[in-house]
Design a protein around this motif. Structure first.
Motif, PDB file in Angstrom:
ATOM      1  N   UNK A 156      15.310 -18.052   8.132  1.00  0.00           N
ATOM      2  CA  UNK A 156      13.913 -18.477   7.997  1.00  0.00           C
ATOM      3  C   UNK A 156      13.568 -19.454   9.118  1.00  0.00           C
ATOM      4  N   UNK A 157      12.507 -19.110   9.869  1.00  0.00           N
ATOM      5  CA  UNK A 157      12.091 -19.950  11.002  1.00  0.00           C
ATOM      6  C   UNK A 157      11.137 -21.049  10.555  1.00  0.00           C
ATOM      7  N   UNK A 158      10.443 -20.809   9.436  1.00  0.00           N
ATOM      8  CA  UNK A 158       9.464 -21.790   8.955  1.00  0.00           C
ATOM      9  C   UNK A 158       9.751 -22.108   7.480  1.00  0.00           C
ATOM     10  N   UNK A 159       9.181 -23.228   7.017  1.00  0.00           N
ATOM     11  CA  UNK A 159       9.365 -23.631   5.622  1.00  0.00           C
ATOM     12  C   UNK A 159       8.767 -22.570   4.698  1.00  0.00           C
ATOM     13  N   UNK A 160       7.653 -21.963   5.131  1.00  0.00           N
ATOM     14  CA  UNK A 160       7.014 -20.926   4.325  1.00  0.00           C
ATOM     15  C   UNK A 160       7.908 -19.712   4.155  1.00  0.00           C
ATOM     16  N   UNK A 161       8.548 -19.285   5.262  1.00  0.00           N
ATOM     17  CA  UNK A 161       9.470 -18.139   5.191  1.00  0.00           C
ATOM     18  C   UNK A 161      10.656 -18.456   4.286  1.00  0.00           C
ATOM     19  N   UNK A 162      11.129 -19.683   4.391  1.00  0.00           N
ATOM     20  CA  UNK A 162      12.280 -20.087   3.568  1.00  0.00           C
ATOM     21  C   UNK A 162      11.901 -20.038   2.095  1.00  0.00           C
ATOM     22  N   UNK A 163      10.730 -20.559   1.772  1.00  0.00           N
ATOM     23  CA  UNK A 163      10.314 -20.574   0.366  1.00  0.00           C
ATOM     24  C   UNK A 163      10.126 -19.143  -0.151  1.00  0.00           C
ATOM     25  N   UNK A 164       9.527 -18.294   0.693  1.00  0.00           N
ATOM     26  CA  UNK A 164       9.314 -16.900   0.278  1.00  0.00           C
ATOM     27  C   UNK A 164      10.652 -16.209   0.013  1.00  0.00           C
ATOM     28  N   UNK A 165      11.646 -16.500   0.842  1.00  0.00           N
ATOM     29  CA  UNK A 165      12.970 -15.886   0.653  1.00  0.00           C
ATOM     30  C   UNK A 165      13.591 -16.347  -0.661  1.00  0.00           C
ATOM     31  N   UNK A 166      13.434 -17.628  -0.964  1.00  0.00           N
ATOM     32  CA  UNK A 166      13.988 -18.157  -2.223  1.00  0.00           C
ATOM     33  C   UNK A 166      13.294 -17.529  -3.427  1.00  0.00           C
TER      34      UNK A 166
END
Ligand code: AMP
Ligand code: GLY
Length: 426
Positions: A156-166
């Motif tokens: 995940x490059x951004x906090x948003x991508x990280x949250x979506x992955x979780x």
């Protein structure tokens, strides 16, 4: 001896090809196999999840060694069931196969054995993962704990991508594999794969390779099971290999043995060559696919004798493995649509025309339809060649690719690019 080989991909075709060259092998059975494997083994129908059926088959056919190709039966405990019945098995029991079956298990083992790896946290709920995420920089690596066919890793490059992955993982996007999620520090460097055979006591190096995980040229596009590989990976110098043995492989084997769950089989270490030295990305409990294909092209030893030595705990008597000084390179031909939904049924022609002493075409996802060879999976063929350099093996492999007829297939055109560029620089 009689051998039963389990699996149906290009890795298993390469294993079958090499095993069938052994003068010690009387009958090589393969289940379920594929049309390529059928050229060097007797195909049988067996359900690897039915441990009693596999055991009964081995008794009936006097099987001396079972070689397990893929990870799922190992994580499922097939080797335990076969060993309990007195059979020799190449592949680890269920407990040590957790090295592949649970990323969190491996990370904890790295802690216990002081093995260099990325900093991490294991999480079991979305709330906990969100709280822990704030402790990591970006990019951050998010991994489903369990088996996910190589797809359970998100960078995940951004906090948003990280949250979506979780949200996706804890929401069941990866099934049971995502019930637990590992957050990891992002490491930078070049990747390489290192292989070692062990019977739980002795360890022998089994060569190195470099995979190409992204679907597109220049390492672009989504991740795949692997679009091509070459061996040796010279970026892993003899000094680095010695360091990997001392700091990663040996502590792993010794710790598992000391804890009463010895590892027997092949240890496939995915490594990141960082500025601070080699670090473990992950372990696999079986040969790589397509890395196995290039290793088999280079192996000089009798594979059946070697795998039997591992399975019977006599690897110390075998001595080091001999790999050819030649290089090998394999190009994966996949069906259009892969790694999404691949187009099935496309005609394949020209295999006999392009095959030769330095070119082997291993079947991955093929089938016979009315006697004709067709595509039947995502990764379909592994066009594999040898040469005195990676560049020579690459040129030979692509010449064979261009001689095949497979209109619904595609491949990367740049397998081996890092090493070919290094060779050109001299
Ligand atoms: P794995 O399935 O764990 O091998 O991960 C798949 C791919 O994700 C690896 O081949 C790496 O390219 C990448 N990867 C996994 N973990 C990390 C990490 N901690 N840092 C950087 N890249 C990673
Ligand atoms: N080629 C990557 C793997 O076998 O896991």
């Amino acid at each position: 001896m009689n051998i039963l080989l389990l699996g149906s991909g290009g890795r298993e075709h390469a294993l079958a090809w090499k095993l069938s060259q052994s003068p010690r092998v009387t009958t090589l059975y393969a289940a379920p196999g594929n049309p390529g494997i059928a050229q060097c083994a007797t195909l049988v129908t067996l359900d690897a999840t039915d441990h009693a059926a596999v055991t009964a088959f081995c008794a009936e056919k006097d099987v001396d060694l079972v070689v397990v190709g893929p990870e799922a039966p190992l994580v499922d405990g097939l080797a335990d069931s076969l060993r309990a019945a007195g059979l020799a098995v190449f592949g680890p029991d269920k407990a040590p196969a957790q090295l592949e079956g649970s990323k969190g298990f491996t990370k904890n083992l790295c802690d216990r054995a002081a093995i260099p790896t990325a900093a991490y946290v294991r999480t079991t709920s979305l709330e906990q993962a969100r709280a822990e995420l704030t402790k990591f920089g970006l990019p951050v690596v998010i991994k489903a704990d369990g088996l996910a066919a190589g797809k359970g890793v998100i960078i995940a490059e951004t906090a948003g991508e990280a949250d979506a992955a979780l949200v996706d993982m804890f929401g069941g996007g990866f099934g049971a594999a995502g019930a637990e999620v590992v957050l990891e520090e992002f490491m930078t460097g070049e990747e390489a794969s290192f292989f070692a055979l062990t019977d739980g006591k002795a360890i022998v190096a089994f060569g190195s390779a470099q995979d190409h995980k992204r679907v597109g040229d220049g390492d672009t596009g989504p991740n795949t099971g692997g679009m091509g590989a070459y061996s040796p990976a010279r970026v892993l110098t003899p000094a680095l290999e010695a360091e990997v043995m001392d700091r990663i492989i040996r502590p792993t084997v010794n710790t598992l043995a000391a804890e009463g769950t010895p590892y027997s089989g092949v240890l496939y270490a995915g490594l990141m060559l960082t500025a601070e030295g080699p670090k473990l990305i992950e372990y696999n409990a079986r040969f790589g696919d397509p890395e196995c294909q290039v290793l088999m092209m280079r192996l000089q030893d009798d594979l059946a004798a070697l795998l039997l030595a591992v399975a019977t705990g006599t690897l110390a008597d075998h001595g080091p493995v001999t790999m050819s000084d030649n290089c090998a390179l394999t190009v994966v031909m996949a069906a259009k649509g892969y790694p999404g939904t691949p187009e099935k049924g496309g005609a394949i022609g020209g295999i006999e025309m392009v095959s030769g002493p330095q070119v082997q075409i291993f079947h991955a996802g093929t089938a016979l339809k009315d006697g004709a060879l067709v595509a039947n999976g995502g990764r379909v063929l592994n066009v594999t060649a040898t040469g005195s350099s990676i560049g020579e093996a690459q040129a030979r492999a692509y010449e064979a690719v261009d001689g095949l007829s497979f209109p619904t297939g595609f491949c990367r055109r740049d397998i081996g690019w890092r090493e070919v560029a290094r060779e050109r620089q001299g």
